[in-house]
Design an enzyme around this catalytic site. Structure first.
Site, PDB file in Angstrom:
ATOM      1  N   ASP A  72       6.916  14.663 -11.724  1.00 24.08           N
ATOM      2  CA  ASP A  72       7.096  13.434 -12.488  1.00 24.08           C
ATOM      3  C   ASP A  72       7.096  13.780 -13.990  1.00 24.08           C
ATOM      4  OD1 ASP A  72       6.945  10.269 -12.031  1.00 24.08           O
ATOM      5  OD2 ASP A  72       5.593  10.742 -13.698  1.00 24.08           O
ATOM      6  N   ASP A 100      13.151   9.080  -2.953  1.00 23.06           N
ATOM      7  CA  ASP A 100      12.534   8.724  -4.229  1.00 23.06           C
ATOM      8  C   ASP A 100      13.369   7.662  -4.943  1.00 23.06           C
ATOM      9  OD1 ASP A 100      11.088   8.661  -6.556  1.00 23.06           O
ATOM     10  OD2 ASP A 100      11.259  10.804  -6.978  1.00 23.06           O
ATOM     11  N   HIS A 120       8.576   9.946  -3.615  1.00 28.32           N
ATOM     12  CA  HIS A 120       8.306  10.585  -4.902  1.00 28.32           C
ATOM     13  C   HIS A 120       7.198  11.630  -4.851  1.00 28.32           C
ATOM     14  CE1 HIS A 120       8.554  10.810  -9.232  1.00 28.32           C
ATOM     15  NE2 HIS A 120       7.268  10.479  -9.390  1.00 28.32           N
TER      16      HIS A 120
END
Length: 291
Positions: A111, A242, A270
């Site tokens: 991320d 995701d 994710h």
């Protein structure tokens, strides 16, 4: 003020000794366990080092595993008027690496950990052994309507209100980002909620959505130096369900680094390291063992 091992923390799941680094902007909490070549784990939002716990326990048998909680996240300080710019998060990572005298580093980036860690990597390629990318990005997205809309909505006044008042990311965005929502157990959700138990503790979290567009020059500067890593071993692990970073972003990584080893998880969102920890660990061990 950092509270090591707060009462809500399950120390069986997260059995690590707390370490503190005084960054000048606030104290950072980090895990430092195992011995051998260093691996640094950098999380995103609204995450913290807890999500890497399974990988750390597996890899620390052969490597020195260091997982940082960014300022405003996890067990680190959460100053109300803290410097939560992504560039500043990266600067603090650089400070810690220097303070610990780490060299020949492997980065595991997820991320927002992607741009934060890649900023360090492209500016210090001589200190990088390899890079692992897990559902992330590290370039300007200001021309992409998808990110324009998300950043404008969640980074604006109303979005910040929902994040600060209702902890929207943990309650809504994180569950939506899982391919299999059953994998996000009540205990895991609790460990995402508790670091942000007060409105004041959510300032770091509320800063990231707007930064997606506001920090375009910094993101562009990272990507302009991407070729500094052209000959570094790279592993990409990608959850294909995701909703944050998509197949399009995976393809951009592959185009930039054709030498990268790539493994995709068709039914994962994710957080591959949370939805498929066992397989993620297997891929990591095999990749690290080749070097």
């Amino acid at each position: 003020m950092i509270v090591a091992n707060p009462q809500w923390l399950d120390t069986k799941e997260y059995p690590f000794t707390s370490n503190i680094f005084a960054s000048g902007d606030g104290d950072l909490h980090y895990v430092d366990v195992g011995s051998g070549e260093p691996i640094i784990f950098l999380h995103g939002s609204p995450d913290w080092s807890f999500s890497f716990r399974n990988i750390i326990q597996a890899l620390s048998k052969r490597y020195r595993c260091i997982a940082i909680d960014h300022l405003g996240f996890g067990l680190s300080d959460k100053p109300i008027n803290g410097d939560y710019r992504s560039e500043s998060h990266s600067r603090r990572v650089e400070q810690l690496i220097a303070a610990l005298h780490l060299s020949n580093v492997t980065l595991i980036l997820h991320d927002w950990g992607g741009p934060i860690g890649m900023s360090y990597a492209v500016n210090h390629p001589e200190n990088i052994k390899s890079v692992v990318i897990i559902n992330s990005w590290a370039w300007a997205v200001d021309k992409d309507w998808y990110y324009q809309a998300f950043s404008g909505m969640m980074g604006g006044g109303l979005g910040k209100f929902f994040i600060r008042q209702w902890n929207l990311f943990v309650h809504v965005v994180v569950p939506t980002s899982y391919g299999d929502k059953q994998k996000l157990t009540p205990a895991m959700r609790q460990h995402l909620l508790m670091p942000f138990s007060s409105k004041e503790s959510r300032r770091g979290m509320e800063s990231f959505p707007g930064a997606i567009i506001k920090e375009t020059p910094w993101l562009a500067s990272i990507w302009s130096k991407r070729h500094a890593l052209d000959h570094k071993p790279m592993l990409i692990l990608w959850g294909m369900k995701d909703i944050a970073v998509r197949k399009k972003e995976l393809e951009q990584w592959q185009a930039a680094y054709p030498q990268a080893e790539v493994h995709t998880f068709g039914d994962v969102g994710h957080f591959p390291h949370e939805e498929r920890p066992g397989q993620t660990i297997e891929y990591l061990q095999a990749f690290l063992g080749k070097q």
